[in-house]
Motif scaffolding. Structure first.
Motif, PDB file in Angstrom:
ATOM      1  N   GLY A 338       0.806  -1.213   0.000  1.00  0.00           N
ATOM      2  CA  GLY A 338       0.000   0.000   0.000  1.00  0.00           C
ATOM      3  C   GLY A 338       0.835   1.257   0.000  1.00  0.00           C
ATOM      4  N   GLU A 339       0.154   2.405   0.081  1.00  0.00           N
ATOM      5  CA  GLU A 339       0.798   3.708  -0.012  1.00  0.00           C
ATOM      6  C   GLU A 339       0.607   4.530   1.257  1.00  0.00           C
ATOM      7  OE1 GLU A 339      -0.752   5.535  -3.504  1.00  0.00           O
ATOM      8  OE2 GLU A 339       0.258   4.122  -4.863  1.00  0.00           O
ATOM      9  N   ARG A 340       0.345   3.853   2.377  1.00  0.00           N
ATOM     10  CA  ARG A 340       0.174   4.559   3.641  1.00  0.00           C
ATOM     11  C   ARG A 340       1.269   4.160   4.631  1.00  0.00           C
ATOM     12  NH1 ARG A 340      -5.543   3.501   6.013  1.00  0.00           N
ATOM     13  NH2 ARG A 340      -5.481   1.551   4.836  1.00  0.00           N
ATOM     14  N   ASP A 341       1.814   5.147   5.344  1.00  0.00           N
ATOM     15  CA  ASP A 341       2.746   4.856   6.431  1.00  0.00           C
ATOM     16  C   ASP A 341       2.016   4.022   7.485  1.00  0.00           C
ATOM     17  OD1 ASP A 341       4.288   6.609   4.991  1.00  0.00           O
ATOM     18  OD2 ASP A 341       4.335   8.180   6.512  1.00  0.00           O
ATOM     19  N   GLU A 342       2.789   3.238   8.254  1.00  0.00           N
ATOM     20  CA  GLU A 342       2.163   2.398   9.277  1.00  0.00           C
ATOM     21  C   GLU A 342       2.708   2.721  10.664  1.00  0.00           C
ATOM     22  OE1 GLU A 342       1.598  -1.722   8.827  1.00  0.00           O
ATOM     23  OE2 GLU A 342       0.632  -1.551   6.867  1.00  0.00           O
ATOM     24  N   PHE A 343       1.797   2.659  11.627  1.00  0.00           N
ATOM     25  CA  PHE A 343       2.143   2.726  13.045  1.00  0.00           C
ATOM     26  C   PHE A 343       1.858   1.358  13.653  1.00  0.00           C
ATOM     27  CE2 PHE A 343       1.107   7.233  12.213  1.00  0.00           C
ATOM     28  CZ  PHE A 343       2.266   7.833  12.689  1.00  0.00           C
ATOM     29  N   LEU A 344       2.867   0.770  14.290  1.00  0.00           N
ATOM     30  CA  LEU A 344       2.731  -0.566  14.864  1.00  0.00           C
ATOM     31  C   LEU A 344       2.842  -0.502  16.379  1.00  0.00           C
ATOM     32  CD1 LEU A 344       5.128  -2.547  12.475  1.00  0.00           C
ATOM     33  CD2 LEU A 344       2.675  -2.140  12.195  1.00  0.00           C
ATOM     34  N   LYS A 345       1.888  -1.109  17.051  1.00  0.00           N
ATOM     35  CA  LYS A 345       1.999  -1.253  18.506  1.00  0.00           C
ATOM     36  C   LYS A 345       3.179  -2.182  18.800  1.00  0.00           C
ATOM     37  CE  LYS A 345      -2.153  -2.232  17.658  1.00  0.00           C
ATOM     38  NZ  LYS A 345      -3.505  -2.833  17.636  1.00  0.00           N
ATOM     39  N   ALA A 346       3.996  -1.810  19.774  1.00  0.00           N
ATOM     40  CA  ALA A 346       5.254  -2.535  19.963  1.00  0.00           C
ATOM     41  C   ALA A 346       5.673  -2.524  21.417  1.00  0.00           C
ATOM     42  CB  ALA A 346       6.350  -1.899  19.096  1.00  0.00           C
ATOM     43  N   TYR A 347       6.638  -3.407  21.699  1.00  0.00           N
ATOM     44  CA  TYR A 347       7.260  -3.432  23.024  1.00  0.00           C
ATOM     45  C   TYR A 347       8.760  -3.249  22.839  1.00  0.00           C
ATOM     46  CZ  TYR A 347       8.413  -4.518  27.801  1.00  0.00           C
ATOM     47  OH  TYR A 347       8.874  -4.426  29.088  1.00  0.00           O
ATOM     48  N   ALA A 348       9.320  -2.252  23.523  1.00  0.00           N
ATOM     49  CA  ALA A 348      10.744  -1.946  23.420  1.00  0.00           C
ATOM     50  C   ALA A 348      11.435  -2.234  24.739  1.00  0.00           C
ATOM     51  CB  ALA A 348      10.936  -0.479  23.037  1.00  0.00           C
ATOM     52  N   ASN A 349      12.601  -2.857  24.654  1.00  0.00           N
ATOM     53  CA  ASN A 349      13.476  -2.960  25.821  1.00  0.00           C
ATOM     54  C   ASN A 349      14.687  -2.067  25.568  1.00  0.00           C
ATOM     55  OD1 ASN A 349      15.217  -4.405  24.128  1.00  0.00           O
ATOM     56  ND2 ASN A 349      14.427  -6.398  24.825  1.00  0.00           N
ATOM     57  N   GLN A 350      15.729  -2.229  26.351  1.00  0.00           N
ATOM     58  CA  GLN A 350      16.871  -1.335  26.199  1.00  0.00           C
ATOM     59  C   GLN A 350      17.648  -1.585  24.914  1.00  0.00           C
ATOM     60  OE1 GLN A 350      19.108  -1.823  29.833  1.00  0.00           O
ATOM     61  NE2 GLN A 350      17.881  -0.297  30.902  1.00  0.00           N
ATOM     62  N   ALA A 351      17.472  -2.767  24.315  1.00  0.00           N
ATOM     63  CA  ALA A 351      18.302  -3.125  23.176  1.00  0.00           C
ATOM     64  C   ALA A 351      17.565  -3.182  21.850  1.00  0.00           C
ATOM     65  CB  ALA A 351      18.981  -4.483  23.435  1.00  0.00           C
ATOM     66  N   SER A 352      16.245  -3.453  21.861  1.00  0.00           N
ATOM     67  CA  SER A 352      15.542  -3.698  20.604  1.00  0.00           C
ATOM     68  C   SER A 352      14.052  -3.450  20.778  1.00  0.00           C
ATOM     69  CB  SER A 352      15.785  -5.142  20.144  1.00  0.00           C
ATOM     70  OG  SER A 352      15.299  -6.060  21.115  1.00  0.00           O
ATOM     71  N   VAL A 353      13.320  -3.561  19.656  1.00  0.00           N
ATOM     72  CA  VAL A 353      11.878  -3.348  19.683  1.00  0.00           C
ATOM     73  C   VAL A 353      11.195  -4.468  18.905  1.00  0.00           C
ATOM     74  CG1 VAL A 353      11.903  -1.849  17.620  1.00  0.00           C
ATOM     75  CG2 VAL A 353      10.047  -1.655  19.297  1.00  0.00           C
ATOM     76  N   THR A 354      10.025  -4.899  19.405  1.00  0.00           N
ATOM     77  CA  THR A 354       9.289  -6.009  18.806  1.00  0.00           C
ATOM     78  C   THR A 354       7.866  -5.588  18.488  1.00  0.00           C
ATOM     79  OG1 THR A 354      10.585  -7.610  20.091  1.00  0.00           O
ATOM     80  CG2 THR A 354       8.499  -8.388  19.140  1.00  0.00           C
ATOM     81  N   PRO A 355       7.437  -5.683  17.214  1.00  0.00           N
ATOM     82  CA  PRO A 355       6.022  -5.456  16.917  1.00  0.00           C
ATOM     83  C   PRO A 355       5.168  -6.525  17.593  1.00  0.00           C
ATOM     84  CG  PRO A 355       7.371  -5.506  14.915  1.00  0.00           C
ATOM     85  CD  PRO A 355       8.217  -6.026  16.025  1.00  0.00           C
ATOM     86  N   LEU A 356       4.034  -6.132  18.125  1.00  0.00           N
ATOM     87  CA  LEU A 356       3.160  -7.072  18.822  1.00  0.00           C
ATOM     88  C   LEU A 356       2.148  -7.662  17.858  1.00  0.00           C
ATOM     89  CD1 LEU A 356       2.581  -4.879  22.000  1.00  0.00           C
ATOM     90  CD2 LEU A 356       4.060  -6.880  21.815  1.00  0.00           C
ATOM     91  N   THR A 357       1.651  -8.841  18.183  1.00  0.00           N
ATOM     92  CA  THR A 357       0.592  -9.429  17.374  1.00  0.00           C
ATOM     93  C   THR A 357      -0.707  -8.669  17.640  1.00  0.00           C
ATOM     94  OG1 THR A 357       0.124 -11.026  19.131  1.00  0.00           O
ATOM     95  CG2 THR A 357       1.646 -11.707  17.403  1.00  0.00           C
ATOM     96  N   GLY A 358      -1.570  -8.633  16.615  1.00  0.00           N
ATOM     97  CA  GLY A 358      -2.832  -7.917  16.759  1.00  0.00           C
ATOM     98  C   GLY A 358      -2.691  -6.461  16.397  1.00  0.00           C
ATOM     99  N   GLN A 359      -2.333  -6.182  15.146  1.00  0.00           N
ATOM    100  CA  GLN A 359      -2.146  -4.800  14.700  1.00  0.00           C
ATOM    101  C   GLN A 359      -3.409  -4.196  14.096  1.00  0.00           C
ATOM    102  OE1 GLN A 359       0.415  -2.856  15.234  1.00  0.00           O
ATOM    103  NE2 GLN A 359       1.709  -4.417  16.174  1.00  0.00           N
ATOM    104  N   GLU A 360      -4.503  -4.942  14.061  1.00  0.00           N
ATOM    105  CA  GLU A 360      -5.731  -4.417  13.479  1.00  0.00           C
ATOM    106  C   GLU A 360      -6.216  -3.193  14.247  1.00  0.00           C
ATOM    107  OE1 GLU A 360      -5.467  -8.868  12.941  1.00  0.00           O
ATOM    108  OE2 GLU A 360      -5.346  -7.478  14.628  1.00  0.00           O
TER     109      GLU A 360
END
Length: 396
Positions: A338-360
């Protein structure tokens, strides 16, 4: 339709600074100073001991093991002025006034007391050691805190320590919230087919509370133009910012956009090239800002953090409007079309970030445990594990 960056620029450009107000200093944390605070007194206002130990004349200590007669005692709160003479020491406690003539304080761990004498097991002793001098933190008449300082609990303690009982600050905005949707039930109502429990209002009120806005006027409107207009007009007359959740898309029963036009609000933009939260509307009158948020809860909360919160912060005098952003490596591959930027709910720790399941856009469970939002522009549609992505940290 505008881009994410265009939407943010338009919001900031159309958001004024609110007037100032006097507040008791003890209730000023979370506000922004609208004036320089000049210190009414030096801090400390007298020489203080920074240690439990013995006040001495530093030149009396000519080597380790020197003994000095203990002449007196000084404790915190002592109001009489003591004077130390050569060859003697005064037992002293943290925060107590340093006697006249004393030039240093020896911490008690470096001493031994024998028969009314204190043996000093430290050499050499520097002049001024463990003594807080008058005005060491701030001198009388100096700028203690500058205008535009964001006040923290530490600021409150610092100001009250100088006997500053009230401060001039930028006031926080008054917020009104309109909830639309005939499908919505209140928490104490029985669930029936086709209905859902309304939670957006409490969610947004809680988010506003994190920003120190503790009073929000909430209204509900039926899915018709007349009641939506009446509710928006009433909220606009009493509030600096009006949020509406739901009723902003293009369905037959979405009336918020038409209602805003009906009350003579100027639409600054409608729709943002993003997912979720595309049908965001930003409008204004001479006195009030309006944010029409999508009804889907995850979309609504994304739009609050990315667009409403910066406006609230600018209104309140904050110099940093947006969520704290940093680059972090992502822990999984992720791609989108698609042609839209995305915002993903995520969990970040001190070293990295993980997108969470359930982005609807309707899925709020992932937001319940998220502490960050990943922002992926269209040019970054395909990311691989370890790639750096832009992360917006949520306020806690």
């Amino acid at each position: 339709m505008v881009t994410v960056n265009e939407a943010k620029e338009k919001i900031i450009a159309n958001t004024p600074l609110l007037p100032t107000e006097k507040r008791n200093t003890e209730a000023s944390a979370g506000y922004v100073l609208a004036e320089d605070i000049l210190s009414p007194m030096p801090l400390p206002s007298f020489r203080q001991s920074s240690m439990d130990g013995y006040a001495i004349i530093h030149s009396d200590v000519t080597g380790k093991g020197i003994s000095l007669k203990i002449a007196d005692e000084a404790k915190a709160g002592l109001t009489t002025v003591q004077t130390l003479t050569a060859g003697t020491a005064i037992r002293i406690f943290t925060g107590a006034p340093v006697p006249e003539g004393a030039t240093a304080v020896i911490m008690q761990e470096n001493t031994v007391v024998e028969n009314g004498q204190v043996v000093i097991n430290e050499y050499p002793v520097a002049e001024g050691k463990n003594v807080r001098n008058i005005g060491q933190q701030v001198k009388k008449g100096a700028i203690a805190l500058a205008k535009d300082t964001f006040l923290t609990p530490g600021s409150v303690g610092f100001l009250l320590g100088m006997n500053v009982p009230e401060v001039e600050v930028y006031r926080k905005p008054r917020i009104g919230l309109l909830v639309t949707g005939d499908e919505l039930l209140k928490q104490d109502e029985p669930l029936s087919h086709g209905k859902i429990y309304e939670s957006n209002s409490a969610m947004l009120v809680s988010a506003l509370g994190q920003e120190g806005i503790l009073r929000v006027e909430v209204k509900y409107a039926k899915d018709d133009l007349e009641s939506t207009m009446a509710a928006l007009q009433d909220l606009a007359e009493k509030n600096d910012v009006v949020l509406a959740t739901g009723g902003v898309s293009v369905g037959d029963y979405d009336f918020v956009g038409k209602a805003l036009s009906g009350i003579q609000a100027e639409t600054v933009f409608y729709k943002v090239r993003q997912k979720p939260g595309k049908p965001l509307l930003f409008a204004k009158t001479s006195k009030t800002l309006f944010f029409a948020l999508p009804g889907n809860p995850a979309s609504s909360l994304v739009c609050y953090y990315e667009y409403v919160l910066p406006a609230i912060r600018k209104l309140s005098g904050r110099s940093e409007f947006f969520l704290r952003a940093l680059k972090m490596p992502v822990t999984v591959d992720y791609s989108f079309d698609g042609e839209r930027d995305e915002f993903l709910k995520a969990y970040a720790n001190q070293a990295s970030v993980t997108p969470l399941t359930g982005q609807e856009s309707f899925a709020l469970r992932s937001f319940a445990v998220a502490n960050a939002i990943i922002y992926l522009p269209v040019k970054q549609q395909n990311v691989r594990k370890g790639d750096l992505v832009e992360v917006h940290l949520l306020p806690f």
